[in-house]
Design a protein around this motif. Structure first.
Motif, PDB file in Angstrom:
ATOM      1  N   HIS A 140       0.847  -1.197   0.000  1.00 14.53           N
ATOM      2  CA  HIS A 140       0.000   0.000   0.000  1.00 14.53           C
ATOM      3  C   HIS A 140       0.882   1.247   0.000  1.00 14.53           C
ATOM      4  CE1 HIS A 140      -3.402   2.435   2.127  1.00 14.53           C
ATOM      5  NE2 HIS A 140      -3.397   2.626   0.817  1.00 14.53           N
ATOM      6  N   PHE A 141       0.892   1.922  -1.154  1.00  8.08           N
ATOM      7  CA  PHE A 141       1.691   3.147  -1.330  1.00  8.08           C
ATOM      8  C   PHE A 141       0.820   4.363  -1.015  1.00  8.08           C
ATOM      9  CE2 PHE A 141       3.869   0.024  -3.889  1.00  8.08           C
ATOM     10  CZ  PHE A 141       5.199   0.396  -3.891  1.00  8.08           C
ATOM     11  N   PHE A 142       1.458   5.518  -0.888  1.00  6.08           N
ATOM     12  CA  PHE A 142       0.744   6.741  -0.493  1.00  6.08           C
ATOM     13  C   PHE A 142       1.004   7.854  -1.489  1.00  6.08           C
ATOM     14  CE2 PHE A 142       0.862   3.878   2.873  1.00  6.08           C
ATOM     15  CZ  PHE A 142      -0.349   4.038   3.486  1.00  6.08           C
ATOM     16  N   ASN A 143       0.006   8.640  -1.696  1.00  3.48           N
ATOM     17  CA  ASN A 143      -0.005   9.725  -2.664  1.00  3.48           C
ATOM     18  C   ASN A 143       0.635  10.994  -2.105  1.00  3.48           C
ATOM     19  OD1 ASN A 143      -0.887  10.723  -5.143  1.00  3.48           O
ATOM     20  ND2 ASN A 143      -2.932   9.837  -4.833  1.00  3.48           N
ATOM     21  N   PRO A 144       1.489  11.685  -2.806  1.00  2.90           N
ATOM     22  CA  PRO A 144       2.129  11.368  -4.081  1.00  2.90           C
ATOM     23  C   PRO A 144       3.273  10.367  -3.887  1.00  2.90           C
ATOM     24  CG  PRO A 144       2.736  13.606  -3.339  1.00  2.90           C
ATOM     25  CD  PRO A 144       1.855  13.037  -2.288  1.00  2.90           C
ATOM     26  N   VAL A 145       3.188   9.249  -4.607  1.00  3.79           N
ATOM     27  CA  VAL A 145       4.094   8.110  -4.370  1.00  3.79           C
ATOM     28  C   VAL A 145       5.585   8.492  -4.424  1.00  3.79           C
ATOM     29  CG1 VAL A 145       4.739   5.793  -5.170  1.00  3.79           C
ATOM     30  CG2 VAL A 145       2.343   6.481  -5.166  1.00  3.79           C
ATOM     31  N   PRO A 146       6.025   9.352  -5.375  1.00  4.08           N
ATOM     32  CA  PRO A 146       7.471   9.638  -5.404  1.00  4.08           C
ATOM     33  C   PRO A 146       7.962  10.362  -4.137  1.00  4.08           C
ATOM     34  CG  PRO A 146       6.429  10.255  -7.469  1.00  4.08           C
ATOM     35  CD  PRO A 146       5.319   9.973  -6.511  1.00  4.08           C
ATOM     36  N   LEU A 147       7.044  11.007  -3.389  1.00  4.03           N
ATOM     37  CA  LEU A 147       7.493  11.782  -2.225  1.00  4.03           C
ATOM     38  C   LEU A 147       7.221  11.089  -0.891  1.00  4.03           C
ATOM     39  CD1 LEU A 147       6.337  15.437  -3.100  1.00  4.03           C
ATOM     40  CD2 LEU A 147       8.410  14.254  -3.783  1.00  4.03           C
ATOM     41  N   MET A 148       6.244  10.215  -0.834  1.00  3.74           N
ATOM     42  CA  MET A 148       5.845   9.638   0.455  1.00  3.74           C
ATOM     43  C   MET A 148       6.662   8.371   0.718  1.00  3.74           C
ATOM     44  SD  MET A 148       3.587  11.852   1.302  1.00  3.74           S
ATOM     45  CE  MET A 148       2.687  11.213   2.683  1.00  3.74           C
ATOM     46  N   THR A 149       7.203   8.249   1.930  1.00  5.18           N
ATOM     47  CA  THR A 149       8.177   7.174   2.161  1.00  5.18           C
ATOM     48  C   THR A 149       7.563   5.847   2.619  1.00  5.18           C
ATOM     49  OG1 THR A 149       8.538   8.091   4.324  1.00  5.18           O
ATOM     50  CG2 THR A 149      10.129   8.688   2.648  1.00  5.18           C
ATOM     51  N   LEU A 150       6.319   5.865   3.058  1.00  5.27           N
ATOM     52  CA  LEU A 150       5.747   4.624   3.617  1.00  5.27           C
ATOM     53  C   LEU A 150       5.243   3.642   2.557  1.00  5.27           C
ATOM     54  CD1 LEU A 150       4.620   2.957   6.065  1.00  5.27           C
ATOM     55  CD2 LEU A 150       2.527   4.300   5.857  1.00  5.27           C
ATOM     56  N   VAL A 151       5.478   2.354   2.807  1.00  9.73           N
ATOM     57  CA  VAL A 151       4.708   1.284   2.142  1.00  9.73           C
ATOM     58  C   VAL A 151       4.151   0.405   3.263  1.00  9.73           C
ATOM     59  CG1 VAL A 151       4.748  -0.748   0.644  1.00  9.73           C
ATOM     60  CG2 VAL A 151       6.110   1.243   0.034  1.00  9.73           C
ATOM     61  N   LEU A 174      13.189   0.168  -3.205  1.00  9.03           N
ATOM     62  CA  LEU A 174      12.509   1.290  -3.872  1.00  9.03           C
ATOM     63  C   LEU A 174      12.717   2.590  -3.098  1.00  9.03           C
ATOM     64  CD1 LEU A 174       9.081  -0.384  -4.851  1.00  9.03           C
ATOM     65  CD2 LEU A 174      11.132  -0.125  -6.270  1.00  9.03           C
ATOM     66  N   GLY A 175      13.505   2.531  -2.038  1.00  9.80           N
ATOM     67  CA  GLY A 175      13.784   3.735  -1.243  1.00  9.80           C
ATOM     68  C   GLY A 175      12.671   4.059  -0.267  1.00  9.80           C
ATOM     69  N   LYS A 176      11.801   3.096   0.005  1.00 12.26           N
ATOM     70  CA  LYS A 176      10.664   3.332   0.899  1.00 12.26           C
ATOM     71  C   LYS A 176      10.911   2.682   2.257  1.00 12.26           C
ATOM     72  CE  LYS A 176       8.290   5.308  -2.398  1.00 12.26           C
ATOM     73  NZ  LYS A 176       8.306   6.773  -2.427  1.00 12.26           N
ATOM     74  N   THR A 177      10.091   3.064   3.234  1.00 11.39           N
ATOM     75  CA  THR A 177      10.152   2.432   4.541  1.00 11.39           C
ATOM     76  C   THR A 177       8.927   1.541   4.696  1.00 11.39           C
ATOM     77  OG1 THR A 177      11.265   4.373   5.412  1.00 11.39           O
ATOM     78  CG2 THR A 177      10.301   2.870   7.035  1.00 11.39           C
ATOM     79  N   PRO A 178       9.131   0.216   4.692  1.00  6.72           N
ATOM     80  CA  PRO A 178       7.977  -0.674   4.842  1.00  6.72           C
ATOM     81  C   PRO A 178       7.568  -0.826   6.306  1.00  6.72           C
ATOM     82  CG  PRO A 178       9.995  -1.940   4.453  1.00  6.72           C
ATOM     83  CD  PRO A 178      10.401  -0.504   4.455  1.00  6.72           C
ATOM     84  N   ILE A 179       6.267  -0.907   6.532  1.00 13.00           N
ATOM     85  CA  ILE A 179       5.754  -1.248   7.869  1.00 13.00           C
ATOM     86  C   ILE A 179       4.769  -2.401   7.681  1.00 13.00           C
ATOM     87  CG2 ILE A 179       4.413  -0.443   9.873  1.00 13.00           C
ATOM     88  CD1 ILE A 179       5.626   2.291   9.578  1.00 13.00           C
ATOM     89  N   GLU A 180       4.986  -3.471   8.444  1.00 11.75           N
ATOM     90  CA  GLU A 180       4.122  -4.662   8.288  1.00 11.75           C
ATOM     91  C   GLU A 180       2.831  -4.499   9.073  1.00 11.75           C
ATOM     92  OE1 GLU A 180       6.134  -8.436   9.000  1.00 11.75           O
ATOM     93  OE2 GLU A 180       8.021  -7.468   8.396  1.00 11.75           O
ATOM     94  N   VAL A 181       1.735  -4.917   8.439  1.00 11.64           N
ATOM     95  CA  VAL A 181       0.403  -4.765   9.022  1.00 11.64           C
ATOM     96  C   VAL A 181      -0.379  -6.044   8.725  1.00 11.64           C
ATOM     97  CG1 VAL A 181      -1.705  -3.370   8.894  1.00 11.64           C
ATOM     98  CG2 VAL A 181       0.471  -2.289   8.457  1.00 11.64           C
ATOM     99  N   ASN A 182      -1.233  -6.461   9.648  1.00  9.15           N
ATOM    100  CA  ASN A 182      -2.092  -7.618   9.368  1.00  9.15           C
ATOM    101  C   ASN A 182      -3.338  -7.171   8.617  1.00  9.15           C
ATOM    102  OD1 ASN A 182      -0.490  -9.647  10.506  1.00  9.15           O
ATOM    103  ND2 ASN A 182      -1.096  -8.953  12.552  1.00  9.15           N
TER     104      ASN A 182
END
Ligand code: 3HC
Length: 283
Positions: A140-151, A174-182
């Protein structure tokens, strides 16, 4: 897992953003959409965004042209057959997503991961529509994808630990910070964000303040980068309504009741930035 080629399904704001980020991170990308106009618009958005990043010195001119060269487009889902991983970012419609996943399951190599950027549809359900639920995961990416760091990396009931680990690794590449979620309605992000936006719309409907006052209070008082009504216009009012309907139905609590003004605006086609009118007007 050796991933070189990623297929992205959907060329909207988020699909094109994901395409851009994957291409800028060294992957070969095929962006797929049945609508040629959507592909054209998606490519134009990517060019504009890469141009801005180059202007600001965040990428070099070489990186800008390499990213553009890494992107191919197609109007046919079958183009995903050659990919090493697929990220689906099609319209937030459960029937459509389940159909796309059934087709992807039949088209692609059985060992590859099929990820969905869904903002609220159950990953467990999407996984169950395929013969490889262990390889179906939420990205799950966040808008605007090139600027937002969370997945948000969403684990469905059938998703394997290996798939989650590979998705976390890809997100980092991809240079993002992943956070795991159920898997749960709205995951963490939209379980919290959309009720806040919905409450802001109730405040507007009840005349507690103007749109500028509501946005101003949240920007200046809470240091939010955008007020909730401006953010709703950016996300799309149809998306906010859909998420609220999922939370209301699946969690069964009145506190998630979608605001009637939100539903009326969606009925009128006032979807926010993408339709030129939401809580604000856009030219
Ligand atoms: N690519 C490259 N550059 C971009 C860009 C893009 N896609 N979008 C904006 N920019 C640039 C702007 O052009 C601007 O450049 P400038 O300084 O040269 O004018 C710069 O980024 C900063 O933008 P702004 O000055 O317009 O505004 P901000 O400083 O407020 O930053 C923002 C913009 C990052 C979008 C910030 O407002 C923000 O973080 N807003 C909140 C976004 C948010 O909450 N997103 C999550 C939505 S929820 C979601 O997506 C999930 C879904 O499931 C609902």
């Amino acid at each position: 897992m050796n991933i070189k080629h990623i297929a992205i399904i959907g060329a909207g704001a988020v699909g094109s953003g994901i395409t851009q980020v994957c291409a800028a991170s060294g992957y070969r990308v095929t962006m797929i959409d049945i609508y040629p106009q959507a592909l054209e618009k998606g490519l134009a958005t990517i060019q504009k965004s890469l141009g801005k990043l180059a202007e600001k010195g965040r990428i070099t001119a070489g990186q800008q042209s390499a990213a553009l060269e890494a992107i191919a487009t197609s109007g046919d889902l079958a183009a995903a057959a050659r990919a090493d991983l697929v990220i689906e970012a099609a319209t937030e419609n459960p029937d459509l997503k389940l159909r796309v996943f059934r087709e992807l399951d039949a088209l692609t190599r059985p060992e590859i991961i099929l990820a969905s950027n869904t903002s609220s549809i159950s990953l467990t359900k999407i996984g169950a529509a395929t013969k490889r639920p262990d390889k179906v995961v939420g990205m799950h990416f966040f808008n605007p994808v090139p600027l937002m760091t969370l997945v948000e990396v969403v684990r469905g009931l059938g998703t394997s630990a290996e798939t989650v680990a590979a998705t976390v690794e890809l997100s980092q590449k991809l240079g993002k910070t992943p956070i795991e979620v159920n898997d749960s309605p709205g995951f963490i992000s939209n379980r919290i964000l959309c009720p806040m936006i919905n409450e802001a719309i109730y405040a507007l409907m009840e005349g507690v303040g103007t749109r500028e006052a509501i946005d101003g209070v949240m920007k200046l008082g809470m240091n939010h980068p955008m007020g909730p009504l401006t953010l709703a216009d950016m996300v799309g009012l149809d998306v906010v309504l859909f998420v609220m309907e999922v939370l209301h139905r699946d969690l069964g609590e009145d506190k998630y009741r979608p605001c009637p003004l939100l539903a009326r605006m969606v009925d009128a086609g006032y979807l926010g930035r993408k339709s030129g009118r939401g809580f604000y007007q856009y030219s």
